[in-house]
Write a protein that holds these residues in place. Structure first.
Motif, PDB file in Angstrom:
ATOM      1  N   GLY A 114       0.803  -1.215   0.000  1.00  0.00           N
ATOM      2  CA  GLY A 114       0.000   0.000   0.000  1.00  0.00           C
ATOM      3  C   GLY A 114       0.836   1.264   0.000  1.00  0.00           C
ATOM      4  O   GLY A 114       0.648   2.154  -0.837  1.00  0.00           O
ATOM      5  N   LEU A 115       1.776   1.363   0.944  1.00  0.00           N
ATOM      6  CA  LEU A 115       2.606   2.564   1.018  1.00  0.00           C
ATOM      7  C   LEU A 115       3.559   2.655  -0.165  1.00  0.00           C
ATOM      8  O   LEU A 115       3.894   3.762  -0.612  1.00  0.00           O
ATOM      9  N   VAL A 116       3.989   1.506  -0.689  1.00  0.00           N
ATOM     10  CA  VAL A 116       4.866   1.529  -1.869  1.00  0.00           C
ATOM     11  C   VAL A 116       4.130   2.137  -3.060  1.00  0.00           C
ATOM     12  O   VAL A 116       4.630   3.029  -3.753  1.00  0.00           O
ATOM     13  N   GLY A 117       2.914   1.655  -3.313  1.00  0.00           N
ATOM     14  CA  GLY A 117       2.128   2.216  -4.404  1.00  0.00           C
ATOM     15  C   GLY A 117       1.778   3.668  -4.173  1.00  0.00           C
ATOM     16  O   GLY A 117       1.739   4.473  -5.116  1.00  0.00           O
ATOM     17  N   LEU A 118       1.522   4.032  -2.903  1.00  0.00           N
ATOM     18  CA  LEU A 118       1.207   5.417  -2.586  1.00  0.00           C
ATOM     19  C   LEU A 118       2.395   6.334  -2.862  1.00  0.00           C
ATOM     20  O   LEU A 118       2.246   7.432  -3.401  1.00  0.00           O
ATOM     21  N   ARG A 119       3.591   5.871  -2.508  1.00  0.00           N
ATOM     22  CA  ARG A 119       4.788   6.661  -2.775  1.00  0.00           C
ATOM     23  C   ARG A 119       4.980   6.853  -4.283  1.00  0.00           C
ATOM     24  O   ARG A 119       5.322   7.951  -4.744  1.00  0.00           O
ATOM     25  N   GLU A 120       4.756   5.818  -5.060  1.00  0.00           N
ATOM     26  CA  GLU A 120       4.885   5.936  -6.513  1.00  0.00           C
ATOM     27  C   GLU A 120       3.866   6.940  -7.060  1.00  0.00           C
ATOM     28  O   GLU A 120       4.179   7.753  -7.934  1.00  0.00           O
ATOM     29  N   VAL A 128       2.511   9.519  -5.515  1.00  0.00           N
ATOM     30  CA  VAL A 128       2.887  10.882  -5.142  1.00  0.00           C
ATOM     31  C   VAL A 128       4.094  11.356  -5.952  1.00  0.00           C
ATOM     32  O   VAL A 128       4.131  12.487  -6.441  1.00  0.00           O
ATOM     33  N   GLU A 129       5.088  10.488  -6.122  1.00  0.00           N
ATOM     34  CA  GLU A 129       6.299  10.888  -6.839  1.00  0.00           C
ATOM     35  C   GLU A 129       6.041  11.111  -8.322  1.00  0.00           C
ATOM     36  O   GLU A 129       6.771  11.871  -8.969  1.00  0.00           O
ATOM     37  N   GLY A 156       2.658   5.857  17.961  1.00  0.00           N
ATOM     38  CA  GLY A 156       1.840   6.300  16.847  1.00  0.00           C
ATOM     39  C   GLY A 156       2.567   6.175  15.503  1.00  0.00           C
ATOM     40  O   GLY A 156       3.684   5.631  15.429  1.00  0.00           O
ATOM     41  N   PHE A 157       1.942   6.705  14.455  1.00  0.00           N
ATOM     42  CA  PHE A 157       2.536   6.621  13.122  1.00  0.00           C
ATOM     43  C   PHE A 157       2.141   7.853  12.327  1.00  0.00           C
ATOM     44  O   PHE A 157       1.051   8.409  12.512  1.00  0.00           O
ATOM     45  N   LEU A 158       3.043   8.287  11.434  1.00  0.00           N
ATOM     46  CA  LEU A 158       2.842   9.496  10.640  1.00  0.00           C
ATOM     47  C   LEU A 158       2.962   9.177   9.156  1.00  0.00           C
ATOM     48  O   LEU A 158       3.916   8.518   8.732  1.00  0.00           O
ATOM     49  N   VAL A 159       2.010   9.650   8.396  1.00  0.00           N
ATOM     50  CA  VAL A 159       2.063   9.606   6.939  1.00  0.00           C
ATOM     51  C   VAL A 159       1.908  11.043   6.448  1.00  0.00           C
ATOM     52  O   VAL A 159       0.889  11.691   6.717  1.00  0.00           O
ATOM     53  N   SER A 160       2.938  11.561   5.778  1.00  0.00           N
ATOM     54  CA  SER A 160       2.933  12.959   5.355  1.00  0.00           C
ATOM     55  C   SER A 160       3.327  13.025   3.878  1.00  0.00           C
ATOM     56  O   SER A 160       4.315  12.424   3.453  1.00  0.00           O
ATOM     57  N   ALA A 161       2.521  13.773   3.098  1.00  0.00           N
ATOM     58  CA  ALA A 161       2.778  13.928   1.663  1.00  0.00           C
ATOM     59  C   ALA A 161       2.761  15.398   1.296  1.00  0.00           C
ATOM     60  O   ALA A 161       1.925  16.164   1.804  1.00  0.00           O
ATOM     61  N   ARG A 162       3.669  15.778   0.421  1.00  0.00           N
ATOM     62  CA  ARG A 162       3.701  17.136  -0.127  1.00  0.00           C
ATOM     63  C   ARG A 162       3.596  17.014  -1.645  1.00  0.00           C
ATOM     64  O   ARG A 162       4.468  16.425  -2.294  1.00  0.00           O
ATOM     65  N   ILE A 163       2.534  17.571  -2.216  1.00  0.00           N
ATOM     66  CA  ILE A 163       2.234  17.414  -3.640  1.00  0.00           C
ATOM     67  C   ILE A 163       2.244  18.791  -4.287  1.00  0.00           C
ATOM     68  O   ILE A 163       1.472  19.674  -3.873  1.00  0.00           O
ATOM     69  N   PRO A 164       3.104  19.030  -5.278  1.00  0.00           N
ATOM     70  CA  PRO A 164       3.075  20.327  -5.983  1.00  0.00           C
ATOM     71  C   PRO A 164       1.709  20.602  -6.573  1.00  0.00           C
ATOM     72  O   PRO A 164       1.094  19.721  -7.189  1.00  0.00           O
ATOM     73  N   ALA A 165       1.229  21.816  -6.370  1.00  0.00           N
ATOM     74  CA  ALA A 165      -0.121  22.172  -6.860  1.00  0.00           C
ATOM     75  C   ALA A 165       0.008  23.430  -7.699  1.00  0.00           C
ATOM     76  O   ALA A 165      -0.340  24.505  -7.262  1.00  0.00           O
TER      77      ALA A 165
END
Length: 369
Positions: free
Chosen positions: A336-342, A344-345, A360-369
């Motif tokens: 899941g996270l592997v596909g999610l990283r692909e 986003v990248e 706990g756990f953190l999932v953080s994404a930065r997407i150019p807009a």
């Protein structure tokens, strides 16, 4: 490089003819002979782009001085490139006219030039050697090259078709497996949830069963879209008509998690503004995958969802606390996270995942807009 060598060879041959070593002595001063030889070499080098300057120079040099190398090379290119039969016939007719002019000039100059160009036998031999044979050689090599190119293109098309066929077969196999296994299991979940909703003795159980059935039916709809894409590269009509999820659908996704006992809080920061649909869809998938992992691994842990609208990027952050009580984790493939990283990248963004202090756990994404 080979055209440079060809130009040098043509210059040397033309100079030898002008000196009388391989033809009729021209009687011209050496600087003029060098100029003609250099022009011949330059025209031969330029033949990789256009051979017409070589043909014009060859016609003039042959008619006036019986300098045959440039006309011979031009005849080869004519046979290789001119359309058949009209182009070849027109070129041969022009060459006959050049030879006629050469015969007239030969009669005026007398000597060896008259013998080579004005006597019928020698004139025919020169036409055959300088024009006929090179044209025939050009025709043959042109056919060979053309046949080789067509064969290569045909093999490439066949290879592409075989690859497409193999991909289609593999996609169909995956679609069959997903339909026979996954769709069947999800359909059973929906049926059992419906039966539980009807037979439930209390309202809370009925609501939970209805929620499970609704999620299952949504999963079946999404699965049908995926199966349609697998079976057809163009995708099914239903997938085109059903809009993909965006941030407007995020509250419904969060409500589904709240309904099963997870305390999810949403925080929007910055001034909301329209962004590209692919960016919104990717942000939605980030939250969806993060919540799925909370369901699997953290159970009833409190979760914070942050949506930040920056000047040039959309930031998504999902942070969950440690689970309140230990629980059995649901099985997962780990992709899941592997596909999610692909995902986003592909949009030029970055994805960061890390465990937090305290469990706990953190999932953080930065997407150019």
């Amino acid at each position: 490089m080979r055209f440079v060598l060809l130009g040098v060879a043509m210059s040397a041959l033309s100079l030898a003819v002008l000196n009388g070593q391989m033809g009729v002595p021209s009687g011209l001063p050496m600087p003029v002979q060098l100029t003609i030889a250099a022009a011949t070499g330059l025209a031969a080098w330029h033949a990789r782009r256009s051979w017409w300057p070589l043909a014009v120079l060859g016609a003039v040099a042959y008619a006036g001085l019986v300098v045959w190398p440039p006309l011979m090379l031009a005849s080869y290119y004519a046979g290789r490139t001119l359309p058949r039969p009209r182009g070849i016939a027109a070129y041969l007719g022009a060459c006959v006219a050049v030879c006629g002019i050469g015969a007239i000039v030969g009669e005026a100059r007398d000597g060896l030039q008259e013998l080579l160009t004005a006597s019928l036998g020698n004139a025919l031999f020169m036409m055959l050697a300088v024009i006929g044979l090179p044209v025939a050689l050009g025709l043959w090599t042109g056919e060979v090259v053309r046949a080789a190119r067509e064969r290569a293109e045909r093999l490439e098309r066949e290879q592409v078709m075989r690859a497409e066929q193999a991909r289609a077969q593999e996609r169909a196999r995956i679609a069959r497996e997903m339909h026979d296994v996954v769709a069947h299991r999800v359909s059973l979940i929906v049926l059992h949830a419906g039966a539980l909703e009807v037979r439930a003795s209390d309202e809370e159980t009925a609501r939970a069963a209805a929620l499970i059935g609704g999620i299952g039916r949504e999963a079946l709809a999404n699965l049908r879209d995926v199966l349609g894409v697998l079976r057809s590269p163009q995708g099914p009509v239903q997938a085109e008509l059903r809009p993909p999820p965006t941030l407007d659908d995020l509250d419904r996704l969060l409500d589904q998690s709240r309904a099963i006992g997870i305390a999810v809080t949403r925080h929007d920061e910055g001034e909301p503004r329209p962004v590209e649909s692919t960016v919104e869809r990717t942000a939605y998938r980030v939250v969806q995958e993060a919540l799925t992992n909370v369901h699997k691994h953290a159970g009833d842990a409190g979760t914070q969802v942050h949506i930040r609208y920056g000047a040039d990027a959309l930031e998504v952050e999902v942070r969950n606390d440690a689970p309140r009580a230990p629980r059995d984790e649901l099985p997962g493939a780990g992709w899941g996270l592997v596909g999610l990283r692909e995902r986003v990248e592909l949009l030029g963004g970055t994805l960061r995942t890390s465990p937090e202090d305290g469990g706990g756990f953190l999932v953080s994404a930065r997407i150019p807009a």
